[in-house]
Design an enzyme around this catalytic site. Structure first.
Site, mmCIF file in Angstrom:
data_model
loop_
_atom_site.group_PDB
_atom_site.id
_atom_site.type_symbol
_atom_site.label_atom_id
_atom_site.label_comp_id
_atom_site.label_asym_id
_atom_site.label_seq_id
_atom_site.Cartn_x
_atom_site.Cartn_y
_atom_site.Cartn_z
ATOM 1 N NE ARG A 208 6.643 -0.979 5.348
ATOM 2 C CZ ARG A 208 5.973 -1.506 6.362
ATOM 3 N NH1 ARG A 208 5.081 -2.437 6.122
ATOM 4 N NH2 ARG A 208 6.202 -1.130 7.581
ATOM 5 N NE ARG B 283 -2.881 12.182 -9.267
ATOM 6 C CZ ARG B 283 -4.007 12.825 -8.913
ATOM 7 N NH1 ARG B 283 -4.416 12.802 -7.679
ATOM 8 N NH2 ARG B 283 -4.710 13.450 -9.816
ATOM 9 N NE ARG C 70 -3.743 -5.564 0.667
ATOM 10 C CZ ARG C 70 -3.141 -4.638 1.433
ATOM 11 N NH1 ARG C 70 -2.185 -3.867 0.918
ATOM 12 N NH2 ARG C 70 -3.470 -4.485 2.698
ATOM 13 C CG MET D 44 -9.017 -0.894 4.511
ATOM 14 S SD MET D 44 -8.760 0.789 5.088
ATOM 15 C CE MET D 44 -9.917 1.679 4.081
ATOM 16 N N GLY E 148 0.832 -1.208 0.000
ATOM 17 C CA GLY E 148 0.000 0.000 0.000
ATOM 18 C C GLY E 148 0.863 1.254 0.000
ATOM 19 C CB SER F 141 -0.440 -4.337 7.603
ATOM 20 O OG SER F 141 -1.079 -3.120 7.283
ATOM 21 N NE ARG G 168 4.044 -0.866 12.891
ATOM 22 C CZ ARG G 168 2.741 -0.927 12.669
ATOM 23 N NH1 ARG G 168 2.279 -1.030 11.460
ATOM 24 N NH2 ARG G 168 1.881 -0.895 13.665
ATOM 25 C CG ASP H 127 -4.259 -3.507 13.512
ATOM 26 O OD1 ASP H 127 -3.676 -3.161 12.470
ATOM 27 O OD2 ASP H 127 -5.477 -3.731 13.560
#
Ligand code: HPA
Length: 235
Positions: A24, A43, A87, A180, A20, A90, A217, A204
């Site tokens: 990363r 962007r 993908r 998401m 995402g 997290s 992480r 989480d």
């Protein structure tokens, strides 16, 4: 070049790994690839192409949420010829059997809505992962000794959810985690006859309130990238 991707057509590999977060993508490309080239920064959404074990790979940010992912994945598939899309992200854990740091391989992705909702209307389409990628990722995760769960996840449109009753139903029906993006990735891959998978680290936990410490992480993300690379290019 497309509206949102500034790369030349030949700059994007057939295999694209999609975190995402654009930073990363940068970290993963610099850590795992050789001959790395920055191929997009429109962007601030960064894309990098390089080689892993002789295989050409692109890391490209998807942004957060299905509308953002849909823009990048549509352009990557339709204009750049991406065929395998994984993908790497997290999710929030939703079962007591799932712990922070564990990896979830999303066999299916339930969702209330997606950018593709207008096509399906009242049909409840079942977005699912590509079996060859899922199988290879499960084997790669086992080999790395990463605690892994394979099953259904839930792709939500909101991070700050005002419908706890829906989460309760997801938990009750065995959903492993919430994120998401995956449902729309799976739908687009199906529509364009591509392969897709979501490899997710539990960052989480909705039931325990636990969260992955920021120091952990990077190593968790690294595990996930290696699982995804080995799934895309099984030895
Ligand atoms: N909800 C939605 N998306 C997420 C979460 C969450 O709790 N954690 C990581 N991605």
């Amino acid at each position: 070049m497309t509206i949102h991707i500034g790369a030349e057509k030949e700059d994007i590999a057939e295999t694209v790994l999609l975190p995402g977060d654009p930073y990363r993508a940068k970290w993963a490309a610099e850590t795992f690839l050789t001959d790395v080239k920055l191929v997009n920064q429109v962007r601030g959404m960064l894309g990098f192409t390089g080689f892993w074990n002789g295989n050409r790979v692109t890391f490209h940010g998807s942004g957060m949420g299905m509308p953002s992912l849909s823009i990048y994945v549509n352009e990557l598939i339709r204009d750049y010829g991406a065929r395998t899309l994984i993908r790497i992200g997290s999710c929030g854990g939703m079962q007591n059997s799932v712990a922070v740091r564990d990896v979830i391989l999303a066999m299916t992705a339930s969702t209330l809505s997606t950018p593709s909702r207008g096509i399906f209307r009242d049909l409840n389409y079942a977005p699912c992962a590509d079996w060859s990628l899922l199988n290879a990722a499960a084997k790669a995760a086992e080999k790395r000794g990463v605690k892994t769960h394979v099953g259904g996840i839930y792709s939500s449109d909101v991070f700050y959810d005002e419908r706890p009753d829906l989460n309760e139903q997801m938990v009750r029906h065995g959903i492993l985690g919430v994120e998401m993006e995956a449902a729309e990735l799976y739908i687009l891959a199906a529509r364009h006859k591509c392969r897709a998978l979501a490899v997710l680290t539990v960052s989480d936990h909705l039931l325990t309130g636990e969260a992955l410490p920021s120091a952990d992480r990077e190593s968790s993300f690294g595990d996930m990238v290696q699982i995804a690379l080995n799934a895309a290019f099984p030895s």
